[in-house]
Scaffold this motif. Structure first.
Motif, PDB file in Angstrom:
ATOM      1  N   MET A 137      -6.221   0.148   0.929  1.00 12.29           N
ATOM      2  CA  MET A 137      -5.425   0.832   1.935  1.00 12.29           C
ATOM      3  C   MET A 137      -4.709   2.032   1.316  1.00 12.29           C
ATOM      4  SD  MET A 137      -2.511  -0.855   4.433  1.00 12.29           S
ATOM      5  CE  MET A 137      -3.375  -2.430   4.363  1.00 12.29           C
ATOM      6  N   GLY A 138      -4.075   1.788   0.186  1.00 14.46           N
ATOM      7  CA  GLY A 138      -3.355   2.863  -0.491  1.00 14.46           C
ATOM      8  C   GLY A 138      -4.272   3.996  -0.912  1.00 14.46           C
ATOM      9  N   LYS A 139      -5.468   3.664  -1.402  1.00 10.63           N
ATOM     10  CA  LYS A 139      -6.423   4.695  -1.825  1.00 10.63           C
ATOM     11  C   LYS A 139      -6.858   5.562  -0.644  1.00 10.63           C
ATOM     12  CE  LYS A 139      -8.349   2.523  -5.970  1.00 10.63           C
ATOM     13  NZ  LYS A 139      -9.545   1.866  -6.582  1.00 10.63           N
ATOM     14  N   THR A 140      -7.020   4.937   0.522  1.00 10.68           N
ATOM     15  CA  THR A 140      -7.382   5.698   1.718  1.00 10.68           C
ATOM     16  C   THR A 140      -6.307   6.717   2.047  1.00 10.68           C
ATOM     17  OG1 THR A 140      -8.637   3.826   2.606  1.00 10.68           O
ATOM     18  CG2 THR A 140      -7.958   5.535   4.172  1.00 10.68           C
ATOM     19  N   TRP A 141      -5.045   6.317   1.978  1.00 12.16           N
ATOM     20  CA  TRP A 141      -3.942   7.243   2.260  1.00 12.16           C
ATOM     21  C   TRP A 141      -3.848   8.340   1.199  1.00 12.16           C
ATOM     22  CZ3 TRP A 141      -0.133   2.668   3.391  1.00 12.16           C
ATOM     23  CH2 TRP A 141      -0.385   2.182   4.684  1.00 12.16           C
ATOM     24  N   ILE A 142      -4.061   7.968  -0.055  1.00 11.17           N
ATOM     25  CA  ILE A 142      -4.007   8.959  -1.139  1.00 11.17           C
ATOM     26  C   ILE A 142      -5.087  10.018  -0.925  1.00 11.17           C
ATOM     27  CG2 ILE A 142      -4.371   9.306  -3.621  1.00 11.17           C
ATOM     28  CD1 ILE A 142      -3.209   6.399  -3.959  1.00 11.17           C
TER      29      ILE A 142
ATOM     30  N   HIS B 124      -6.472  10.869   1.935  1.00 11.66           N
ATOM     31  CA  HIS B 124      -6.142  11.699   3.089  1.00 11.66           C
ATOM     32  C   HIS B 124      -5.032  12.682   2.745  1.00 11.66           C
ATOM     33  CE1 HIS B 124      -6.128  12.907   7.235  1.00 11.66           C
ATOM     34  NE2 HIS B 124      -4.857  12.579   7.388  1.00 11.66           N
ATOM     35  N   TYR B 125      -4.078  12.256   1.939  1.00 10.75           N
ATOM     36  CA  TYR B 125      -2.995  13.153   1.519  1.00 10.75           C
ATOM     37  C   TYR B 125      -3.563  14.322   0.713  1.00 10.75           C
ATOM     38  CZ  TYR B 125       1.193  14.811  -0.877  1.00 10.75           C
ATOM     39  OH  TYR B 125       2.207  15.604  -1.370  1.00 10.75           O
ATOM     40  N   ALA B 126      -4.548  14.040  -0.120  1.00 17.01           N
ATOM     41  CA  ALA B 126      -5.122  15.072  -0.986  1.00 17.01           C
ATOM     42  C   ALA B 126      -6.128  15.951  -0.261  1.00 17.01           C
ATOM     43  CB  ALA B 126      -5.782  14.420  -2.194  1.00 17.01           C
ATOM     44  N   ASN B 127      -6.892  15.370   0.664  1.00 16.68           N
ATOM     45  CA  ASN B 127      -8.048  16.086   1.219  1.00 16.68           C
ATOM     46  C   ASN B 127      -8.058  16.210   2.736  1.00 16.68           C
ATOM     47  OD1 ASN B 127      -9.334  16.271  -1.435  1.00 16.68           O
ATOM     48  ND2 ASN B 127      -9.684  14.070  -1.240  1.00 16.68           N
ATOM     49  N   GLY B 128      -7.147  15.527   3.417  1.00 12.16           N
ATOM     50  CA  GLY B 128      -7.159  15.555   4.876  1.00 12.16           C
ATOM     51  C   GLY B 128      -6.718  16.895   5.437  1.00 12.16           C
ATOM     52  N   ASP B 129      -7.121  17.150   6.656  1.00 13.45           N
ATOM     53  CA  ASP B 129      -6.780  18.412   7.316  1.00 13.45           C
ATOM     54  C   ASP B 129      -5.897  18.159   8.530  1.00 13.45           C
ATOM     55  OD1 ASP B 129      -8.287  20.169   5.644  1.00 13.45           O
ATOM     56  OD2 ASP B 129     -10.119  19.493   6.656  1.00 13.45           O
ATOM     57  N   PRO B 130      -4.860  18.969   8.708  1.00 11.82           N
ATOM     58  CA  PRO B 130      -4.091  18.900   9.956  1.00 11.82           C
ATOM     59  C   PRO B 130      -4.807  19.678  11.049  1.00 11.82           C
ATOM     60  CG  PRO B 130      -3.190  20.609   8.548  1.00 11.82           C
ATOM     61  CD  PRO B 130      -4.323  19.973   7.773  1.00 11.82           C
TER      62      PRO B 130
ATOM     63  N   ALA C  69       0.825  -1.203   0.000  1.00 15.73           N
ATOM     64  CA  ALA C  69       0.000   0.000   0.000  1.00 15.73           C
ATOM     65  C   ALA C  69       0.865   1.261   0.000  1.00 15.73           C
ATOM     66  CB  ALA C  69      -0.935  -0.002   1.206  1.00 15.73           C
ATOM     67  N   LEU C  70       1.983   1.230   0.732  1.00 17.28           N
ATOM     68  CA  LEU C  70       2.904   2.370   0.725  1.00 17.28           C
ATOM     69  C   LEU C  70       3.529   2.569  -0.655  1.00 17.28           C
ATOM     70  CD1 LEU C  70       4.674   1.894   4.190  1.00 17.28           C
ATOM     71  CD2 LEU C  70       3.220   3.822   3.525  1.00 17.28           C
ATOM     72  N   VAL C  71       3.859   1.467  -1.322  1.00 18.57           N
ATOM     73  CA  VAL C  71       4.388   1.555  -2.685  1.00 18.57           C
ATOM     74  C   VAL C  71       3.345   2.197  -3.606  1.00 18.57           C
ATOM     75  CG1 VAL C  71       5.159   0.214  -4.696  1.00 18.57           C
ATOM     76  CG2 VAL C  71       5.988  -0.378  -2.398  1.00 18.57           C
ATOM     77  N   ASP C  72       2.092   1.740  -3.502  1.00 19.71           N
ATOM     78  CA  ASP C  72       1.018   2.307  -4.324  1.00 19.71           C
ATOM     79  C   ASP C  72       0.829   3.792  -4.017  1.00 19.71           C
ATOM     80  OD1 ASP C  72       0.676  -0.253  -5.291  1.00 19.71           O
ATOM     81  OD2 ASP C  72      -1.140  -0.657  -4.108  1.00 19.71           O
ATOM     82  N   PHE C  73       0.859   4.122  -2.727  1.00 19.20           N
ATOM     83  CA  PHE C  73       0.687   5.509  -2.302  1.00 19.20           C
ATOM     84  C   PHE C  73       1.800   6.394  -2.862  1.00 19.20           C
ATOM     85  CE2 PHE C  73       2.053   8.721   0.808  1.00 19.20           C
ATOM     86  CZ  PHE C  73       0.919   9.529   0.873  1.00 19.20           C
ATOM     87  N   GLN C  74       3.047   5.925  -2.745  1.00 23.08           N
ATOM     88  CA  GLN C  74       4.177   6.724  -3.227  1.00 23.08           C
ATOM     89  C   GLN C  74       4.112   6.899  -4.741  1.00 23.08           C
ATOM     90  OE1 GLN C  74       7.086   5.947  -5.237  1.00 23.08           O
ATOM     91  NE2 GLN C  74       7.658   8.116  -4.932  1.00 23.08           N
TER      92      GLN C  74
END
Length: 350
Positions: A307-312, A314-320, A198-203
């Protein structure tokens, strides 16, 4: 006055070193610390303080004889999830300090899990003898409240740790994402393979540069190496002993995927988007308190693509956390410092 500081120090765990660094940062100027450490020479070099061997009974007794106070320095010291002996060690030192007439402080504590009745009894007995108590989470506060003891509840002290820039960070490719994973029985080889895929897909999808951060240099390094082996040109293993620089790393990353509690705290306090994988109630509670998205370790998706799609996403739309939220949490964390100042001033005047 002199105070003996006790925690899981000098054992190679970045989170516990961060607690020590924060305790030293918050300790009143008139107090001279003596740190119980698994590596006293290293602790003395790293923090410019006196240290003694945490496994030498004679050295500990000698330090107690020359001191006025004893401080449990943060973290999950009284818990029996990882070892039945750990709470006996820490409670034994606290009781010895109390018998020798030292003022005793339980500082920044995360109490539990306490699965055994003997550990529950030992915890209540030991905390009851403390001069002052501060805890870092609601579950610990509930326990101390049940014991009818006065306490201060404030966020984990590491929220207030002052970080330092990591040398060379800004020379690395950007944007950067921090990955803080640790071994655990529930992180089976099959689950770990899915996480790495999933990390590979995310990267690949985000073209980010992964900073693989083994918080515990001995325990976490093999996982970091496994990920780096799959992404040799798009990742870097960050091995830092300094908790100040460890916190500083997160000033230069956009997002953090983390299992370790203090990895999440450091990332959140640096305005990173955070995604948690919880292996412990303390991580789950942090997720709940600050609305940090994530999974329980046993519930991570069966599909690496999902799993990777969830991280992608969050990277695009998540808020700190916002600057105002972070400042408010840090201000509250300084309640641990106020407790130290009050208790140690009373000890020195007494």
């Amino acid at each position: 006055m002199r105070a003996v500081l006790c925690g899981y120090y000098g054992m190679g765990n970045g989170g516990d070193e961060a607690l020590l660094a924060t305790l030293l940062q918050m300790l009143p100027a008139h107090v001279e610390p003596v740190v119980l450490s698994g590596n006293p020479a290293q602790t003395e070099r790293d923090y410019q303080v006196q240290a003694c061997d945490r496994n030498s009974f004679s050295a500990i007794v000698n330090a107690f004889r020359q001191s006025d106070a004893f401080i449990w320095g943060g973290g999950s010291l009284i818990q029996d999830a990882t070892s039945a002996l750990s709470p006996v060690y820490y409670a034994g030192l606290m009781e010895l300090a109390q018998r020798m007439g030292l003022k005793t402080i339980a500082w920044g504590q995360g109490i539990g899990p306490l699965h055994r009745r003997t550990t529950q009894w030992l915890a209540q007995r030991t905390f009851s003898g403390c001069t002052a108590i501060s805890v870092r989470d609601r579950a610990s506060a509930q326990l101390v409240n049940q014991w009818k003891l006065p306490f201060t509840l404030a966020p984990d002290p590491v929220w207030a740790l002052q970080g330092e820039p990591m040398p060379g960070l800004w020379d690395m490719p950007a944007p950067r994402v921090a990955v803080v994973l640790r071994p655990h029985p529930l992180l089976t080889p099959e689950r770990l393979d899915r996480v790495i895929q999933a990390l590979v897909d995310f990267q690949t999808a985000t073209q980010t540069y992964l900073l693989l951060i083994p918080f515990h240099l001995h325990q976490d390094l093999d996982i970091a190496k496994s990920i780096h082996g799959r992404l040799p040109n798009a990742s870097h293993i960050v091995q830092l002993r300094s908790p100040y620089q460890l916190k500083g790393v997160f000033q230069g990353v956009e997002m953090a995927i983390a299992m370790r509690l203090h990895g999440l705290i450091m990332a959140a306090s640096a305005e990173c988007r955070c995604f948690a994988i919880s292996y412990d109630p303390k991580v789950t509670q942090l997720m709940q308190d600050f609305d940090i998205p994530g999974w329980l370790l046993e519930d991570i998706p069966e599909d690496a693509i999902a799993m990777g799609k969830t991280w992608i996403d969050h990277y695009a739309n998540g808020d700190p956390l916002s600057k105002n939220q972070i400042q408010a949490v840090q201000d509250r964390a300084y309640a641990h410092q106020e407790l130290l100042e009050t208790a140690l001033l009373a000890a020195s005047s007494g």
